[in-house]
Scaffold this motif. Sequence first.
Motif, PDB file in Angstrom:
ATOM      1  N   VAL A  12       0.856  -1.173   0.000  1.00  0.00           N
ATOM      2  CA  VAL A  12       0.000   0.000   0.000  1.00  0.00           C
ATOM      3  C   VAL A  12       0.897   1.228   0.000  1.00  0.00           C
ATOM      4  O   VAL A  12       1.869   1.295   0.760  1.00  0.00           O
ATOM      5  CB  VAL A  12      -0.909   0.007   1.244  1.00  0.00           C
ATOM      6  CG1 VAL A  12      -1.760   1.253   1.290  1.00  0.00           C
ATOM      7  CG2 VAL A  12      -1.761  -1.242   1.276  1.00  0.00           C
ATOM      8  N   ALA A  13       0.564   2.168  -0.836  1.00  0.00           N
ATOM      9  CA  ALA A  13       1.319   3.414  -0.862  1.00  0.00           C
ATOM     10  C   ALA A  13       1.243   4.072   0.507  1.00  0.00           C
ATOM     11  O   ALA A  13       0.202   4.052   1.166  1.00  0.00           O
ATOM     12  CB  ALA A  13       0.765   4.344  -1.936  1.00  0.00           C
ATOM     13  N   GLU A  14       2.350   4.634   0.948  1.00  0.00           N
ATOM     14  CA  GLU A  14       2.440   5.203   2.294  1.00  0.00           C
ATOM     15  C   GLU A  14       1.334   6.221   2.578  1.00  0.00           C
ATOM     16  O   GLU A  14       0.806   6.268   3.671  1.00  0.00           O
ATOM     17  CB  GLU A  14       3.814   5.851   2.493  1.00  0.00           C
ATOM     18  CG  GLU A  14       4.147   6.137   3.929  1.00  0.00           C
ATOM     19  CD  GLU A  14       4.128   4.906   4.836  1.00  0.00           C
ATOM     20  OE1 GLU A  14       3.629   5.035   5.967  1.00  0.00           O
ATOM     21  OE2 GLU A  14       4.584   3.833   4.422  1.00  0.00           O
ATOM     22  N   GLY A  15       0.956   7.010   1.592  1.00  0.00           N
ATOM     23  CA  GLY A  15      -0.087   8.013   1.807  1.00  0.00           C
ATOM     24  C   GLY A  15      -1.469   7.414   2.038  1.00  0.00           C
ATOM     25  O   GLY A  15      -2.350   8.077   2.580  1.00  0.00           O
ATOM     26  N   HIS A  16      -1.673   6.161   1.643  1.00  0.00           N
ATOM     27  CA  HIS A  16      -2.989   5.517   1.777  1.00  0.00           C
ATOM     28  C   HIS A  16      -3.019   4.462   2.876  1.00  0.00           C
ATOM     29  O   HIS A  16      -4.036   3.799   3.071  1.00  0.00           O
ATOM     30  CB  HIS A  16      -3.402   4.885   0.453  1.00  0.00           C
ATOM     31  CG  HIS A  16      -3.541   5.883  -0.654  1.00  0.00           C
ATOM     32  ND1 HIS A  16      -4.578   6.771  -0.716  1.00  0.00           N
ATOM     33  CD2 HIS A  16      -2.748   6.138  -1.724  1.00  0.00           C
ATOM     34  CE1 HIS A  16      -4.439   7.533  -1.786  1.00  0.00           C
ATOM     35  NE2 HIS A  16      -3.330   7.179  -2.410  1.00  0.00           N
ATOM     36  N   LYS A  17      -1.915   4.299   3.567  1.00  0.00           N
ATOM     37  CA  LYS A  17      -1.840   3.264   4.589  1.00  0.00           C
ATOM     38  C   LYS A  17      -2.895   3.458   5.678  1.00  0.00           C
ATOM     39  O   LYS A  17      -3.493   2.504   6.157  1.00  0.00           O
ATOM     40  CB  LYS A  17      -0.443   3.251   5.211  1.00  0.00           C
ATOM     41  CG  LYS A  17      -0.229   2.126   6.180  1.00  0.00           C
ATOM     42  CD  LYS A  17       1.190   2.106   6.694  1.00  0.00           C
ATOM     43  CE  LYS A  17       1.346   0.949   7.665  1.00  0.00           C
ATOM     44  NZ  LYS A  17       2.692   0.886   8.203  1.00  0.00           N
ATOM     45  N   TRP A  18      -3.174   4.697   6.067  1.00  0.00           N
ATOM     46  CA  TRP A  18      -4.143   4.950   7.129  1.00  0.00           C
ATOM     47  C   TRP A  18      -5.531   4.478   6.723  1.00  0.00           C
ATOM     48  O   TRP A  18      -6.301   4.005   7.562  1.00  0.00           O
ATOM     49  CB  TRP A  18      -4.165   6.434   7.519  1.00  0.00           C
ATOM     50  CG  TRP A  18      -4.726   7.339   6.467  1.00  0.00           C
ATOM     51  CD1 TRP A  18      -4.052   7.945   5.458  1.00  0.00           C
ATOM     52  CD2 TRP A  18      -6.096   7.714   6.316  1.00  0.00           C
ATOM     53  NE1 TRP A  18      -4.899   8.684   4.678  1.00  0.00           N
ATOM     54  CE2 TRP A  18      -6.171   8.563   5.190  1.00  0.00           C
ATOM     55  CE3 TRP A  18      -7.257   7.436   7.019  1.00  0.00           C
ATOM     56  CZ2 TRP A  18      -7.370   9.113   4.748  1.00  0.00           C
ATOM     57  CZ3 TRP A  18      -8.440   7.991   6.576  1.00  0.00           C
ATOM     58  CH2 TRP A  18      -8.482   8.825   5.467  1.00  0.00           C
ATOM     59  N   GLN A  19      -5.870   4.573   5.409  1.00  0.00           N
ATOM     60  CA  GLN A  19      -7.188   4.112   4.949  1.00  0.00           C
ATOM     61  C   GLN A  19      -7.308   2.598   5.073  1.00  0.00           C
ATOM     62  O   GLN A  19      -8.344   2.075   5.495  1.00  0.00           O
ATOM     63  CB  GLN A  19      -7.423   4.542   3.508  1.00  0.00           C
ATOM     64  CG  GLN A  19      -7.567   6.039   3.343  1.00  0.00           C
ATOM     65  CD  GLN A  19      -7.553   6.464   1.895  1.00  0.00           C
ATOM     66  OE1 GLN A  19      -6.794   5.917   1.083  1.00  0.00           O
ATOM     67  NE2 GLN A  19      -8.391   7.441   1.557  1.00  0.00           N
ATOM     68  N   VAL A  20      -6.239   1.894   4.722  1.00  0.00           N
ATOM     69  CA  VAL A  20      -6.245   0.437   4.822  1.00  0.00           C
ATOM     70  C   VAL A  20      -6.331   0.018   6.288  1.00  0.00           C
ATOM     71  O   VAL A  20      -7.100  -0.883   6.641  1.00  0.00           O
ATOM     72  CB  VAL A  20      -4.985  -0.158   4.145  1.00  0.00           C
ATOM     73  CG1 VAL A  20      -4.888  -1.651   4.401  1.00  0.00           C
ATOM     74  CG2 VAL A  20      -4.999   0.128   2.653  1.00  0.00           C
ATOM     75  N   LEU A  21      -5.584   0.699   7.148  1.00  0.00           N
ATOM     76  CA  LEU A  21      -5.634   0.379   8.572  1.00  0.00           C
ATOM     77  C   LEU A  21      -7.019   0.652   9.148  1.00  0.00           C
ATOM     78  O   LEU A  21      -7.528  -0.122   9.963  1.00  0.00           O
ATOM     79  CB  LEU A  21      -4.572   1.174   9.339  1.00  0.00           C
ATOM     80  CG  LEU A  21      -3.132   0.730   9.137  1.00  0.00           C
ATOM     81  CD1 LEU A  21      -2.179   1.688   9.839  1.00  0.00           C
ATOM     82  CD2 LEU A  21      -2.915  -0.691   9.603  1.00  0.00           C
ATOM     83  N   LEU A  22      -7.626   1.737   8.727  1.00  0.00           N
ATOM     84  CA  LEU A  22      -8.964   2.058   9.208  1.00  0.00           C
ATOM     85  C   LEU A  22      -9.981   1.014   8.740  1.00  0.00           C
ATOM     86  O   LEU A  22     -10.854   0.598   9.520  1.00  0.00           O
ATOM     87  CB  LEU A  22      -9.379   3.456   8.740  1.00  0.00           C
ATOM     88  CG  LEU A  22     -10.572   4.079   9.440  1.00  0.00           C
ATOM     89  CD1 LEU A  22     -10.391   4.108  10.943  1.00  0.00           C
ATOM     90  CD2 LEU A  22     -10.811   5.487   8.921  1.00  0.00           C
ATOM     91  N   MET A  23      -9.853   0.553   7.502  1.00  0.00           N
ATOM     92  CA  MET A  23     -10.738  -0.521   7.013  1.00  0.00           C
ATOM     93  C   MET A  23     -10.533  -1.805   7.825  1.00  0.00           C
ATOM     94  O   MET A  23     -11.495  -2.474   8.211  1.00  0.00           O
ATOM     95  CB  MET A  23     -10.462  -0.806   5.527  1.00  0.00           C
ATOM     96  CG  MET A  23     -11.436  -0.151   4.596  1.00  0.00           C
ATOM     97  SD  MET A  23     -10.940  -0.330   2.885  1.00  0.00           S
ATOM     98  CE  MET A  23     -11.353  -2.001   2.553  1.00  0.00           C
ATOM     99  N   GLU A  24      -9.268  -2.143   8.059  1.00  0.00           N
ATOM    100  CA  GLU A  24      -8.979  -3.336   8.851  1.00  0.00           C
ATOM    101  C   GLU A  24      -9.566  -3.195  10.262  1.00  0.00           C
ATOM    102  O   GLU A  24     -10.131  -4.143  10.804  1.00  0.00           O
ATOM    103  CB  GLU A  24      -7.473  -3.580   8.940  1.00  0.00           C
ATOM    104  CG  GLU A  24      -7.124  -4.832   9.725  1.00  0.00           C
ATOM    105  CD  GLU A  24      -5.632  -5.058   9.875  1.00  0.00           C
ATOM    106  OE1 GLU A  24      -5.285  -6.046  10.548  1.00  0.00           O
ATOM    107  OE2 GLU A  24      -4.817  -4.270   9.359  1.00  0.00           O
ATOM    108  N   TYR A  25      -9.452  -2.011  10.823  1.00  0.00           N
ATOM    109  CA  TYR A  25      -9.990  -1.754  12.163  1.00  0.00           C
ATOM    110  C   TYR A  25     -11.502  -1.975  12.187  1.00  0.00           C
ATOM    111  O   TYR A  25     -12.033  -2.601  13.105  1.00  0.00           O
ATOM    112  CB  TYR A  25      -9.643  -0.332  12.597  1.00  0.00           C
ATOM    113  CG  TYR A  25     -10.005  -0.034  14.021  1.00  0.00           C
ATOM    114  CD1 TYR A  25      -9.118  -0.322  15.048  1.00  0.00           C
ATOM    115  CD2 TYR A  25     -11.233   0.524  14.357  1.00  0.00           C
ATOM    116  CE1 TYR A  25      -9.438  -0.052  16.366  1.00  0.00           C
ATOM    117  CE2 TYR A  25     -11.558   0.792  15.672  1.00  0.00           C
ATOM    118  CZ  TYR A  25     -10.657   0.507  16.670  1.00  0.00           C
ATOM    119  OH  TYR A  25     -10.985   0.757  17.976  1.00  0.00           O
TER     120      TYR A  25
END
Length: 190
Positions: A12-25
């Motif tokens: 995942v591109a570093e700028g979008h990592k928070w979105q992936v983490l939020l989805m996982e959460y």
Amino acid sequence: SEAAKPEPAATVAEGHKWQVLLMEYEILDSYWIHLHERIWFSALVLIALSMLGITFLGTGMPTGTPQLTLVTFVATVAILLTLVWWALVRRMLSYMRITEYRKREIERDLGMRMELYMGFARERRGRRRAREAVQEMAEGKPDLREDLSSFLDSPVAPTMSLMVPGERVVWNLLPLLFIGAWAVLWIIAR
């Protein structure tokens, strides 16, 4: 011919990592809620069936029936089902702990606090042990250390120390209670 090499995992591109983490959460949170509901629902079914069985066998048996044989059979089946339920609940509880752990990891990365606070509320800790846990959890993150310390000093924190057993303790004691109740009924029927 060369052996087929596995393709590298997608990153995942570093700028979008928070979105992936939020989805996982969100997925983890839904999974935790699902497990929690399954435990409660299955416990309510177990409680209802056990209480009905104990009540019927203890008071509603007509005279002249082979009472001891019937009580022995029903108690044995009920105890076996309780033990199977207990094993399944212990597995679900371990999945819940894994989910809580991962949610805390994500919260640390994203600066969230809910699961961290809930974890403190669920666990039985003395004030000193809680402060030590804050230091450990917030290592390298002064804002997290400050938030957790403020939480411990808040009016909400003293309610954590009530002498009410936690859910995990109850789920582990409930089968023992029912096994004991069936054993007492069996002794009375003898």
